[in-house]
Design a protein around this motif. Structure first.
Motif, short mmCIF file in Angstrom:
data_model
loop_
_atom_site.label_atom_id
_atom_site.label_comp_id
_atom_site.label_asym_id
_atom_site.label_seq_id
_atom_site.Cartn_x
_atom_site.Cartn_y
_atom_site.Cartn_z
N LYS A 74 75.78 94.59 84.73
CA LYS A 74 74.57 94.18 85.44
C LYS A 74 74.70 92.74 85.92
O LYS A 74 74.28 92.39 87.00
N LEU A 75 75.29 91.91 85.08
CA LEU A 75 75.45 90.51 85.46
C LEU A 75 76.60 90.35 86.44
O LEU A 75 76.55 89.53 87.35
N ASN A 78 75.68 91.09 89.94
CA ASN A 78 74.77 90.07 90.46
C ASN A 78 75.50 88.88 91.07
O ASN A 78 74.88 87.98 91.61
N MET A 79 76.81 88.85 91.05
CA MET A 79 77.57 87.73 91.60
C MET A 79 77.59 87.72 93.13
O MET A 79 77.96 86.71 93.72
N THR A 81 75.99 89.81 97.07
CA THR A 81 75.01 90.69 97.69
C THR A 81 75.64 92.05 97.96
O THR A 81 76.86 92.21 97.83
N ALA A 133 73.67 94.27 92.76
CA ALA A 133 73.90 93.09 93.60
C ALA A 133 72.67 92.19 93.56
O ALA A 133 71.56 92.65 93.30
N ASN A 134 72.87 90.92 93.88
CA ASN A 134 71.75 89.98 93.74
C ASN A 134 70.65 90.16 94.79
O ASN A 134 69.62 89.52 94.70
N ASP A 135 70.84 91.05 95.75
CA ASP A 135 69.76 91.36 96.68
C ASP A 135 69.33 92.82 96.58
O ASP A 135 68.65 93.34 97.44
N SER A 136 69.72 93.48 95.50
CA SER A 136 69.33 94.88 95.29
C SER A 136 67.98 94.95 94.60
O SER A 136 67.41 93.94 94.22
N ILE A 139 67.87 94.08 90.12
CA ILE A 139 68.38 92.80 89.64
C ILE A 139 68.06 92.66 88.15
O ILE A 139 66.89 92.72 87.76
N THR A 141 67.34 90.92 84.61
CA THR A 141 66.68 89.65 84.27
C THR A 141 67.08 89.23 82.88
O THR A 141 68.24 89.05 82.62
#
Length: 143
Positions: A74-75, A78-79, A81, A133-136, A139, A141
């Motif tokens: 998950k992290l 997130n690196m 998009t 991805a960081n724009d999905s 995201i 938390t």
């Protein structure tokens, strides 16, 4: 939304603690309040479950090849998009290979990215990384 009006009476103070009682409130109201609080906790638990991956095969590939350096999937997803992941893994991961070539201790991942296993696993891995991805919409938390 339901608004409840409760009459609260402070019974006594002991040190820094305040003992509060509910006076004149029917037991059904108290039960309703407790059920509403429980519902909030169940909804909160469901929201965390919503971040379970839909791409379990891609997750397995990520955990085997990438998680040692980049952490939980998950992290790791997130690196970048969604579009950046597509670009990084395009052309047999040419750009991703270039990013790892100058790093120490990346020979194992470079071998993987240039090998047949990556070619077979590419589509699942890409879907997994794009899912987080960081724009999905998935995201991760604070967990």
């Amino acid at each position: 939304m339901i608004y409840l009006r409760l009459r609260v009476r402070v019974h006594r103070f002991v040190g820094s603690h305040c003992f509060v009682g509910i006076r004149g409130t029917r037991p059904t109201v108290v039960i309703a309040v407790l059920l509403l609080m429980l519902h909030g906790n169940v909804a909160n638990a469901k929201s965390h479950a919503a971040h379970v991956t839909q791409e379990k095969i891609g997750q397995q590939y990520y955990l085997a090849a990438c998680s040692a350096c980049h952490g939980a999937g998950k992290l790791g997803g997130n690196m970048a998009t969604v579009l950046e992941w597509k670009g990084l893994l395009a052309d047999h991961a040419k750009e991703l290979i270039e990013l790892h070539e100058d790093e120490n201790g990346t020979q194992e991942i470079l071998t993987y990215l240039k090998g047949e296993a990556f070619t077979r696993e590419h589509d699942h891995l890409l879907k997994f990384l794009q899912e987080f991805a960081n724009d999905s919409e998935s995201i991760p938390t604070c967990y």
